[in-house]
Design a protein around this motif. Structure first.
Motif, PDB file in Angstrom:
ATOM      1  N   LEU A   1       0.830  -1.207   0.000  1.00  0.00           N
ATOM      2  CA  LEU A   1       0.000   0.000   0.000  1.00  0.00           C
ATOM      3  C   LEU A   1       0.862   1.253   0.000  1.00  0.00           C
ATOM      4  O   LEU A   1       0.363   2.352  -0.248  1.00  0.00           O
ATOM      5  N   TRP A   2       2.170   1.118   0.275  1.00  0.00           N
ATOM      6  CA  TRP A   2       3.087   2.249   0.244  1.00  0.00           C
ATOM      7  C   TRP A   2       3.665   2.490  -1.152  1.00  0.00           C
ATOM      8  O   TRP A   2       4.417   3.448  -1.351  1.00  0.00           O
ATOM      9  N   ASP A   3       3.353   1.656  -2.122  1.00  0.00           N
ATOM     10  CA  ASP A   3       3.988   1.763  -3.442  1.00  0.00           C
ATOM     11  C   ASP A   3       3.897   3.166  -4.039  1.00  0.00           C
ATOM     12  O   ASP A   3       4.879   3.683  -4.588  1.00  0.00           O
ATOM     13  N   GLN A   4       2.730   3.778  -3.957  1.00  0.00           N
ATOM     14  CA  GLN A   4       2.557   5.079  -4.605  1.00  0.00           C
ATOM     15  C   GLN A   4       3.202   6.205  -3.804  1.00  0.00           C
ATOM     16  O   GLN A   4       3.614   7.224  -4.374  1.00  0.00           O
ATOM     17  N   VAL A   5       3.320   6.033  -2.495  1.00  0.00           N
ATOM     18  CA  VAL A   5       4.105   6.982  -1.703  1.00  0.00           C
ATOM     19  C   VAL A   5       5.573   6.894  -2.114  1.00  0.00           C
ATOM     20  O   VAL A   5       6.229   7.906  -2.364  1.00  0.00           O
TER      21      VAL A   5
END
Length: 295
Positions: A43-47
């Motif tokens: 879920l941190w990929d786009q951050v």
């Protein structure tokens, strides 16, 4: 940073922790990012994708989530922190900046208290750290049956990630997320079903339910006064919550920043509890700014 992460396994006494790594260690602090209940590290990929180049980022699947081991229950949130201590110790001697969302922020504070000096700075994103009065007697309460919680009845089986994404795309809270974040959630949040047909949630609904049921079991104020790293706190608007599954409002106690001496206490009024999913670029900019201020 548009690269794919490298996947690793770390043995712990209870079972393996799966963790992901982007970039290489450098003279800049490394980022350790912890996800929320029911989710996973990707879920941190786009951050991470919105960070400037050159960052070293580590993000684990917490116990009972993603591709990490599954315990029988998740009754004690501090056990999630204990399972991640070997990962923090793996980077001992390296400057770390910790970022955590929701339950991940709670766990991050415990890690920082258990390992003084390990973190240069902490970013707590809408942490599930509530009014101190709510924790009174929580440790003495009986452990409830996860089957009694509504989250235990959420749909567990899917044909594939695309079916899951299409189902959630126009439903709150997912309809407020950046579309690619929702795609990342679905793609990496499913595992092949044991039957060999279709997929199942990587965080079983009963385990997720046990997290919600036991949110007040261990009082974090027992260690929050021992944090030795400066804290930046980001909160969504608070207000009346329609039960434990209302994520339109923040679960964070509005007095938390003052209580722990946060160096920054920001209200992001345009967001719900799911700040990293709704505005990953803004979260990335904040992390980059914190890192830049570390000298």
């Amino acid at each position: 940073m548009g690269e794919e992460p490298r996947e690793h396994r770390l043995a712990t006494p209870e079972g393996d922790i799966c963790w992901f790594e982007w970039g290489e260690p450098s003279d800049r602090p490394s980022l350790l990012l912890l996800h929320a209940t029911g989710f996973h590290a990707r879920l941190w990929d786009q951050v991470v994708a919105a960070l400037p180049s050159g960052f070293h980022v580590v993000a684990p699947d917490q116990r009972g989530h993603g591709r990490s081991f599954r315990p029988a229950s998740l009754a004690d949130w501090t056990a999630n922190a204990a399972a991640l201590l070997p990962l923090v110790d793996r980077f001992a001697g390296r400057p770390l900046i910790g970022g955590g969302h929701s339950m991940g922020a709670y766990v991050l504070t415990r890690l920082a208290a258990e390992r003084p000096g390990a973190f240069r700075s902490l970013l707590l994103i809408d942490p599930v750290i509530m009014d101190p009065a709510l924790y009174a007697g929580g440790d003495a309460a009986p452990v409830p049956d996860p089957a009694d919680h509504p989250i235990a009845r959420r749909r567990d089986r899917w044909a594939d990630a695309e079916e899951m994404r299409a189902r959630f795309a126009d439903r709150l809270p997912y309809s407020r997320w950046q579309p690619q974040v929702l795609a990342d959630y679905c793609e990496h949040g499913l595992l092949p079903a044991p039957s060999g047909e279709g997929y199942e949630l990587a965080c079983p609904p009963a385990l997720e339910a046990s997290m919600y049921q036991n949110a007040l079991r261990t009082d974090p104020y027992a260690w929050l006064g021992n944090l030795d790293a400066p804290v930046t706190l980001v909160r969504a608007p608070a207000g009346p919550r329609e039960g434990g599954l209302d994520f339109s409002q923040s679960p964070t106690w509005t007095g938390l920043g003052a209580q722990i001496g946060a160096v920054r206490d920001e209200l992001w009024s345009a967001n719900s509890h799911f700040i990293p999913m709704e505005d990953p670029a803004r979260v990335a900019a904040l992390l980059a700014g914190i890192a830049a201020n570390q000298g």
